[in-house]
Scaffold this active site. Structure first.
Site: not given
Ligand code: NAG
Ligand code: NAG
Ligand code: NAG
Ligand code: NAG
Ligand code: NAG
Ligand code: NAG
Ligand code: NAG
Ligand code: NAG
Length: 575
Positions: A98, A490, A265, A95
């Site tokens: 990570d 990120e 999420y 995703d």
């Protein structure tokens, strides 16, 4: 004798329907400082941007990598995913920085990219990127198919955040166990199954060769049509749709069924997902009853009149846009008579955005559309999603003034992302020397020491994660390029997704170079100090300096107050 090579060959090409020609390899960042050889459509720099964005998804692949994998530093990984539930859940995408695989945001990514390609698909053709678009979509969709093994089950996540967040390193030592989390007929996740249904139906429409464009010259991306695949996708779309609306457990947000997804999420509701899924179902099946269902959900969940953000969790603006697109493209069943109604709903939202933000949103000093809350954890994402909706909508707006105002605003957010900002930072990795080069990506950084993310390696990332879009600057337009700062640095699947549609549109329509070609090496330099966000220890909203200053003020006021009381008592005594 030929069987083995033949099998290997088939395995190597399993994901491909089209053969990329020519093979695209991202050019080095320096190539982003010079004008394209010709200022014509297609402009090579815009084509490179589109190519880089698709390359990013290739770098994020999980599972058995095929022979034609372009990302030499990636390995096959996550091959045991699903073994805890006796299924093969290998494949799909990691995703973000990570190694979690998350269906809910992925489904929105695939929905928005397929949706964009049914309107601006020619951009992929002009850039020679349609084969890569096909691969990008299939790598995600094929995994969603695995995640939907029967009609009462859907897997929403593989990997556990608490385990994963304690690991920093390459793709060969990903920590285990990697639990597989599912929602079920008896334990529903209505948002997750509805959004996955929308991904399948929007992409089924694309693979059926559909176009959502009233211009007669519009065509689907060339060679993407595949009725067999479209039918497979549609079967999953319908199965997930039935699971969403008729689950024996009723309707619920998916983090209630699977608390483990709440860390990364959590969803704020499912009314928007249901409406979006019904609309794409209507489009994919030419069904006026699905369209009626969308209307019902639209009013039941009171989606009218909203100024909500557009992102992986919040899709109301996409619903307005799609209702209007359908009123024009499918007048027979989509209520063209009410085109005026949908236009005024959509334009209320769009006008709010271009007037500088409604519903709490505002423009930063440097010109980024900012939604407090949503933008705090990834500032570019709400702005780029808004730009994507405006770009879809602009050609069908009620007046030409609105068309140009919407396109102008969308371009301003695109320009900001591509370097037209106070930092002169280019927030797409590898496209220009001023792009982030300390990205919060465990696999690209080359480091494996979780206690020294910033200093191991002590310099740029070992591998350039071409095409990644990072979280972005803070509300003061500041960006630090610090690897451990997961808020700013990120990358994520859903950050790059709206840029695909914007880049495809630009390839089709914009002969002149993207903003970044004007930026030479050294234009960006990081500000001093540290960012103040959730990645750093300043949750109160005050910097360390601010806290000290506030402490001094409180002490001075307190002492003055005490002196005042002493003086008052002393005076009273004297009387
Ligand atoms: C169409 O898609 C199916 C399913 O992925 C695949 O097996 C087939 O080879 C594709 N057909 C063409 C002509 O590419
Ligand atoms: C696309 O491929 C054709 C044929 O190989 C080539 O002439 C053209 O320059 C390419 N266009 C882009 C934008 O790469
Ligand atoms: C891929 O495997 C090689 C060889 O084991 C290793 O050196 C490299 O770091 C791996 N790549 C990643 C992203 O972990
Ligand atoms: C539709 O296609 C045409 C021609 O390819 C393009 O100019 C236009 O921007 C597309 N979008 C809409 C919404 O018409
Ligand atoms: C799931 O439901 C769809 C739509 O009703 C159907 O076409 C499909 O065959 C079902 N799948 C399975 C595995 O039963
Ligand atoms: C839901 O169930 C009802 C009652 O059985 C049925 O009429 C309806 O068609 C179902 N809806 C879907 C989308 O399957
Ligand atoms: C027309 O569209 C609006 C959305 O702006 C909606 O509220 C209204 O109910 C629609 N009217 C009809 C007759 O469908
Ligand atoms: C965006 O950038 C381009 C290229 O530098 C420039 O020509 C255009 O005027 C800019 N548009 C807006 C709205 O900022």
């Amino acid at each position: 004798m030929l069987t083995l090579p033949l099998l290997l060959c088939i395995a190597g090409l399993a994901n491909a329907q089209l053969t990329p020609s020519p093979i695209f390899t991202p050019p080095p960042a320096d190539a982003g400082t010079t004008p394209a050889p010709q200022q014509t459509v297609p402009n090579q720099q815009w084509s490179n941007l589109l190519g880089d964005l698709l390359y990013f998804y290739e770098a994020q692949r999980s599972g058995q990598l095929p022979d034609d994998n372009r990302v030499s530093w990636r390995n096959s990984s996550g091959l045991q995913d699903g073994s805890d539930v006796g299924l093969d859940l290998s494949g799909g995408y990691y995703d973000a920085g990570d190694y979690i695989k998350a269906s809910y945001p992925l489904s929105w990514v695939l929905t928005s990219v397929c949706w964009g390609a049914t309107v601006f698909g020619q951009g992929y053709d002009l850039a020679n990127q349609t084969a890569y678009l096909d691969e990008m979509l299939r790598w995600g969709l094929d995994w969603l198919i695995e995640a939907h093994p029967d009609n009462s089950t859907f897997f929403v996540q593989v990997g556990d955040d608490t385990i994963d967040n304690n690991y920093w390193g390459g793709d060969q030592d990903i920590p285990t166990p990697r639990p597989s989390y599912q929602v079920k007929d008896t334990n529903p996740g209505t948002d997750a199954t509805a959004q996955a249904s929308a991904a399948f139906s929007s992409c089924a429409f694309l693979y059926a060769g559909g176009i959502l464009n009233s211009t007669s010259s519009a065509t689907a991306p060339s060679g993407i049509e595949n009725k067999t695949y479209a039918n497979t996708l549609l079967r999953h779309a319908v199965g997930l749709w039935e699971l969403s609306v008729n689950a024996s457990g009723g309707m619920d947000v998916y983090q209630d069924a699977v608390p483990a997804v709440g860390d990364a999420y959590p969803s704020s509701g499912y009314g928007d997902d249901l409406t979006l899924a019904a609309l794409f179902m209507a489009l994919a099946t030419s069904s006026s009853s699905a369209y009626q269902q969308a209307l019902l959900y639209y009013s039941k969940y009171k989606l009218s009149g909203s100024n909500a953000v557009l992102n992986w969790d919040s899709k109301i603006p996409a619903v307005y846009t799609l209702f209007t697109e359908l009123a024009l493209a499918r007048p027979a069943w989509a209520g063209a008579a009410n085109l005026t109604g949908w236009r005024s709903e959509a334009e209320r939202w769009m006008d709010g955005v271009v007037s500088g933000g409604k519903g709490g949103a505002y423009m930063t000093g440097g010109g980024l559309l900012y939604y407090p809350g949503d933008s705090d954890s990834a500032s570019l994402n709400p702005a780029l999603n808004a730009a994507m909706a405006l770009t879809h909508y602009a050609p069908i707006a009620s007046t030409s003034d609105k068309t140009s105002a919407y396109l102008d605003f969308a371009t301003s957010q695109l320009n900001y992302t591509l370097g037209d900002n106070p930092m002169s930072a280019v927030y797409v990795v590898g496209i220009n020397p001023n792009s982030p080069n300390r990205v919060h990506s465990a696999m690209a950084s080359g480091g494996d020491n979780i206690n020294a993310i910033d200093t191991d390696p002590d310099g740029p990332d070992l591998h350039v994660l071409y095409g990644a879009v990072v979280g972005g600057p803070d509300k003061d337009d500041k960006f630090w390029n610090i690897r451990s700062d997961y808020i700013q640095s990120e990358p994520a699947l859903d950050y790059a997704a709206p840029l695909l549609t914007l880049a495809a549109f630009a390839v089709m329509n914009n002969p002149t170079d993207p903003y970044f070609t004007a930026l030479q090496a050294g234009a960006y330099s990081p500000p001093s100090g540290h960012p103040c966000d959730d990645s750093w220890a300043c949750h109160s909203g005050l910097s360390e300096g601010g806290k000290i200053a506030l402490g001094v003020v409180i002490s001075v006021v307190g002492i003055a107050f005490l002196l005042c009381i002493v003086w008052f008592v002393w005076r009273m005594r004297k009387r």
